[in-house]
Write a protein that holds these residues in place. Structure first.
Motif, PDB file in Angstrom:
ATOM      1  N   TYR A  52      76.396  29.617  35.707  1.00 55.73           N
ATOM      2  CA  TYR A  52      75.468  28.764  36.440  1.00 55.73           C
ATOM      3  C   TYR A  52      74.424  28.266  35.449  1.00 55.73           C
ATOM      4  N   VAL A  53      74.252  26.960  35.412  1.00 56.00           N
ATOM      5  CA  VAL A  53      73.266  26.378  34.497  1.00 56.00           C
ATOM      6  C   VAL A  53      71.925  26.312  35.218  1.00 56.00           C
ATOM      7  N   ASP A  54      70.895  26.871  34.589  1.00 60.81           N
ATOM      8  CA  ASP A  54      69.558  26.862  35.168  1.00 60.81           C
ATOM      9  C   ASP A  54      69.182  25.420  35.519  1.00 60.81           C
ATOM     10  N   GLU A  55      68.620  25.271  36.715  1.00 60.44           N
ATOM     11  CA  GLU A  55      68.320  23.943  37.261  1.00 60.44           C
ATOM     12  C   GLU A  55      67.629  23.014  36.257  1.00 60.44           C
ATOM     13  N   ALA A  56      66.660  23.572  35.561  1.00 61.04           N
ATOM     14  CA  ALA A  56      65.869  22.750  34.640  1.00 61.04           C
ATOM     15  C   ALA A  56      66.726  22.099  33.553  1.00 61.04           C
ATOM     16  N   TRP A  57      67.916  22.639  33.325  1.00 56.02           N
ATOM     17  CA  TRP A  57      68.762  22.159  32.227  1.00 56.02           C
ATOM     18  C   TRP A  57      69.913  21.274  32.682  1.00 56.02           C
ATOM     19  N   ALA A  58      70.065  21.142  33.980  1.00 61.68           N
ATOM     20  CA  ALA A  58      71.237  20.431  34.508  1.00 61.68           C
ATOM     21  C   ALA A  58      71.339  19.015  33.923  1.00 61.68           C
ATOM     22  N   GLY A  59      70.215  18.365  33.755  1.00 65.47           N
ATOM     23  CA  GLY A  59      70.229  17.001  33.218  1.00 65.47           C
ATOM     24  C   GLY A  59      70.738  16.940  31.784  1.00 65.47           C
ATOM     25  N   LYS A  60      70.428  17.970  30.995  1.00 71.27           N
ATOM     26  CA  LYS A  60      70.788  17.940  29.568  1.00 71.27           C
ATOM     27  C   LYS A  60      72.216  18.405  29.293  1.00 71.27           C
ATOM     28  N   THR A  61      72.776  19.231  30.180  1.00 68.38           N
ATOM     29  CA  THR A  61      74.137  19.717  29.924  1.00 68.38           C
ATOM     30  C   THR A  61      75.189  18.730  30.421  1.00 68.38           C
ATOM     31  N   GLY A  62      74.743  17.706  31.168  1.00 68.43           N
ATOM     32  CA  GLY A  62      75.686  16.690  31.636  1.00 68.43           C
ATOM     33  C   GLY A  62      76.441  17.143  32.874  1.00 68.43           C
ATOM     34  N   THR A  63      77.420  16.348  33.259  1.00 67.31           N
ATOM     35  CA  THR A  63      78.180  16.671  34.459  1.00 67.31           C
ATOM     36  C   THR A  63      79.617  17.030  34.066  1.00 67.31           C
ATOM     37  N   PRO A  64      80.264  17.868  34.866  1.00 69.68           N
ATOM     38  CA  PRO A  64      81.635  18.268  34.523  1.00 69.68           C
ATOM     39  C   PRO A  64      82.606  17.076  34.572  1.00 69.68           C
ATOM     40  N   SER A  65      83.592  17.093  33.691  1.00 69.03           N
ATOM     41  CA  SER A  65      84.670  16.099  33.747  1.00 69.03           C
ATOM     42  C   SER A  65      85.507  16.365  35.000  1.00 69.03           C
ATOM     43  N   GLY A  66      86.382  15.433  35.331  1.00 70.86           N
ATOM     44  CA  GLY A  66      87.267  15.609  36.489  1.00 70.86           C
ATOM     45  C   GLY A  66      88.106  16.867  36.359  1.00 70.86           C
ATOM     46  N   MET A  67      88.622  17.088  35.143  1.00 72.43           N
ATOM     47  CA  MET A  67      89.456  18.274  34.879  1.00 72.43           C
ATOM     48  C   MET A  67      88.645  19.543  35.126  1.00 72.43           C
ATOM     49  N   GLU A  68      87.434  19.581  34.562  1.00 73.08           N
ATOM     50  CA  GLU A  68      86.584  20.770  34.722  1.00 73.08           C
ATOM     51  C   GLU A  68      86.216  20.981  36.193  1.00 73.08           C
ATOM     52  N   GLN A  69      85.861  19.898  36.885  1.00 74.07           N
ATOM     53  CA  GLN A  69      85.457  20.024  38.289  1.00 74.07           C
ATOM     54  C   GLN A  69      86.608  20.582  39.130  1.00 74.07           C
ATOM     55  N   SER A  70      87.820  20.086  38.859  1.00 76.68           N
ATOM     56  CA  SER A  70      88.979  20.587  39.618  1.00 76.68           C
ATOM     57  C   SER A  70      89.203  22.068  39.369  1.00 76.68           C
ATOM     58  N   MET A  71      88.977  22.511  38.119  1.00 70.10           N
ATOM     59  CA  MET A  71      89.123  23.937  37.816  1.00 70.10           C
ATOM     60  C   MET A  71      88.042  24.732  38.558  1.00 70.10           C
ATOM     61  N   LEU A  72      86.812  24.199  38.526  1.00 67.62           N
ATOM     62  CA  LEU A  72      85.688  24.906  39.159  1.00 67.62           C
ATOM     63  C   LEU A  72      85.887  25.077  40.664  1.00 67.62           C
ATOM     64  N   ASP A  73      86.531  24.084  41.277  1.00 65.72           N
ATOM     65  CA  ASP A  73      86.746  24.160  42.725  1.00 65.72           C
ATOM     66  C   ASP A  73      87.480  25.444  43.116  1.00 65.72           C
ATOM     67  N   PHE A  74      88.211  26.026  42.150  1.00 63.74           N
ATOM     68  CA  PHE A  74      88.993  27.221  42.477  1.00 63.74           C
ATOM     69  C   PHE A  74      88.372  28.500  41.924  1.00 63.74           C
ATOM     70  N   ALA A  75      87.220  28.375  41.279  1.00 64.83           N
ATOM     71  CA  ALA A  75      86.537  29.579  40.798  1.00 64.83           C
ATOM     72  C   ALA A  75      85.870  30.246  41.997  1.00 64.83           C
ATOM     73  N   SER A  76      85.552  31.562  41.839  1.00 63.58           N
ATOM     74  CA  SER A  76      84.900  32.211  42.982  1.00 63.58           C
ATOM     75  C   SER A  76      83.388  32.038  42.866  1.00 63.58           C
TER      76      SER A  76
END
Lengths: 106, 410
Positions: A52-76
């Motif tokens: 989990y990325v600390d809220e204050a840093w969300a802007g600097k770490t960018g957003t997940p790619s489609g591939m990453e987001q699809s993987m995350l959807d299945f993480a617990s």
């Protein structure tokens, strides 16, 4: 060298110098920080380096790619701040980044 | 059992050997751990060798599982660059080249595999290489230059990954395969056909049902001669025709070997003090109903390490995970869950023409494996379905508008 704070699920903190160019995952694994498994070694093939990325840093770490987001959807225990740490590249702008680990990677 | 074990000796410092050393410490094991390997460097990830290490994108130190100094910090003694030659089971000692010996209370064999040698005259000429170790890739590099003519013998994952990097680097690439299609041992004709087309579109020439009979050259490789008498010019040959489990030590020690060192569900050989894990071991696998199987994969190395670390420290065995694998070629990420052998029906989801699709393998009404190309949801969703032993509705599997998540809760 950018400093990254890794916080285990138990609350234990690790502040680590991670060279720019490495991933946030590599910073953890190479320093034997428990809580990030990274079974595939950073190939975006296993979804066991969830953080989990600390809220204050969300802007600097960018957003997940489609591939990453699809993987995350299945993480617990996924939250809006969830990322795969192998997909976050460390830069000088990320000096001070704070990431928290989930209860389990499996 | 943990009370009786003071010294753990690990032979083989690949991913399985490195992982078991770390996991013993993570499990609280306080005795001696010695990690030995015949390569001169600490354990590293092998999968990138035919991908980002070959392309030069990742240097060697980025492949190390852990930096070299962490072994000392965790009191794991390392003994790299030395080959074990003999296990004395009575004295519980292992002898190494150069007459050095080390004692053990528990021995973990993690010796992996070696590449199958090409059975053709000239296979030892300079410029003919296998791709198993970092040193192998370093040896390939001087000839791995734009414009060079490379012949890959064997269209398995390693060969095709090397072919992809070679095309991206600007080499001229021909792939020779003895079977009528690539990836014959590891996937279905549908998925193999997709990769054949993708490589052909990238400029790779394929010669299928073709056998290398001789490697020609004087001071170095010049051409590959085929069984039909024709020849292909070559500056560089990469042989990727499978691997052989490194079971010699176990065999000489009288342990049971049958397509790998035979172990039980705790990773134990028929000597209770000796364990075997990773590519060299054959173990009962939940994914195939408890039958014996030998897998060559990162997942298998990690799982074997977890199982044996638990057995040695008296912890409960971990839950077995559905086997998983991956391959990166060009912009294609192939993610595989389960074992497809024995499938009787394949269900495609998505169109291979879009370079994003999945092939689901059914045995009766049960899902047993999935190959997903640029479709991570199908991979992870499929993996979860297989883990549950689910029998998903084939019509829904085939329909990309039905989310994988919905199939999981069905």
């Amino acid at each position: 060298m950018p400093k990254i704070t890794y916080i285990e699920h138990s609350g234990k903190e690790h502040v680590i110098d991670v060279p720019a160019g490495m991933s946030v995952m590599e910073g953890a694994v190479k320093n034997a920080i428990p809580g990030i498994d990274a079974d595939c070694g950073g190939a975006c093939a296993c979804a066991t380096c969830h953080v989990y990325v600390d809220e204050a840093w969300a802007g600097k770490t960018g957003t997940p790619s489609g591939m990453e987001q699809s993987m995350l959807d299945f993480a617990s225990e996924v939250e809006p701040s969830s990322r795969l740490s192998c997909q976050i590249k460390v830069t000088v702008e990320l000096d001070g980044l704070v990431v928290r680990m989930p209860k389990s990677q499996h | 059992m943990s009370g009786a074990i003071g010294r753990v000796l690990i032979i083989g410092a690949g991913q399985a050997g490195g992982e078991v050393a770390q996991r013993l410490r993570a499990n609280g094991f306080e005795g001696d751990i010695t990690l030995c390997g015949d390569e001169p460097i600490p354990p590293y990830q092998r999968p990138p060798l035919s991908k980002k290490y070959l392309s030069g994108e990742l240097p060697l130190d980025r492949l190390f599982l852990r930096p070299a100094e962490t072994y000392e910090a965790e009191h794991i003694r390392t003994f790299f660059g030395r080959r074990a030659v003999w296990i004395d089971r009575t004295a519980k000692r292992v002898r190494f080249e150069g007459a050095h010996e080390l004692p053990y209370d528990a021995l973990v064999i993690a010796t992996g595999t070696r590449p199958r040698p090409l059975p053709a005259p000239g296979a030892d000429l300079p410029g003919v290489h296998v791709l198993r170790t970092a040193a192998d890739v370093d040896a390939i590099r001087p000839r791995f230059v734009p414009g060079a003519k490379m012949v890959v013998i064997g269209a398995g994952y390693i060969g095709l990954e090397a072919a992809a990097v070679a095309r991206q680097t600007g080499l001229d690439v021909t792939v020779l395969e003895a079977a009528p299609r690539p990836l014959a041992r590891v996937t279905s004709p549908e998925v193999a056909g997709f990769f054949l087309d993708a490589h052909t579109a990238a400029g790779v020439r394929f010669m299928l049902s073709a056998q290398a009979a001789v490697i020609k050259g004087e001071t170095g490789v010049r051409a590959v001669g085929l069984a039909d008498g024709s020849e292909i010019e070559a500056d560089l040959v990469i042989v990727g025709i499978g691997v052989i489990p490194e079971t010699g030590l176990a065999e000489k020690a009288g342990l049971t070997v049958q397509n790998g060192i035979v172990v039980d569900g705790q990773g134990r050989t028929d000597d209770p003090s000796i364990f075997a894990i990773g590519d060299c071991a054959s173990r009962p696998l939940a994914a195939v109903g408890g039958r014996m199987a030998r897998l060559e994969s990162v997942h298998n190395a990690i799982e074997g390490a977890k199982i044996v670390a638990a057995a040695i420290t008296g912890k409960p065995a971990p839950t077995e995970e559905v086997p998983w694998f991956w391959s990166d070629q060009y912009d294609l990420k192939l993610q595989i869950a389960g074992l497809f052998q024995g499938y009787d029906r394949v269900i495609l989801r998505g169109d291979p023409k879009d370079r994003a699709f999945a092939a689901f393998y059914m045995q009766g009404d049960r899902l047993i494996a999935v190959d997903a190309v640029n479709r991570p949801a199908e991979y992870l969703g499929g993996k979860a379905l297989i883990q549950k032993g689910a029998s998903p509705d084939p019509a829904k599997l085939a329909d990309p508008t039905v989310p994988m998540k919905a199939l999981l809760t069905a």
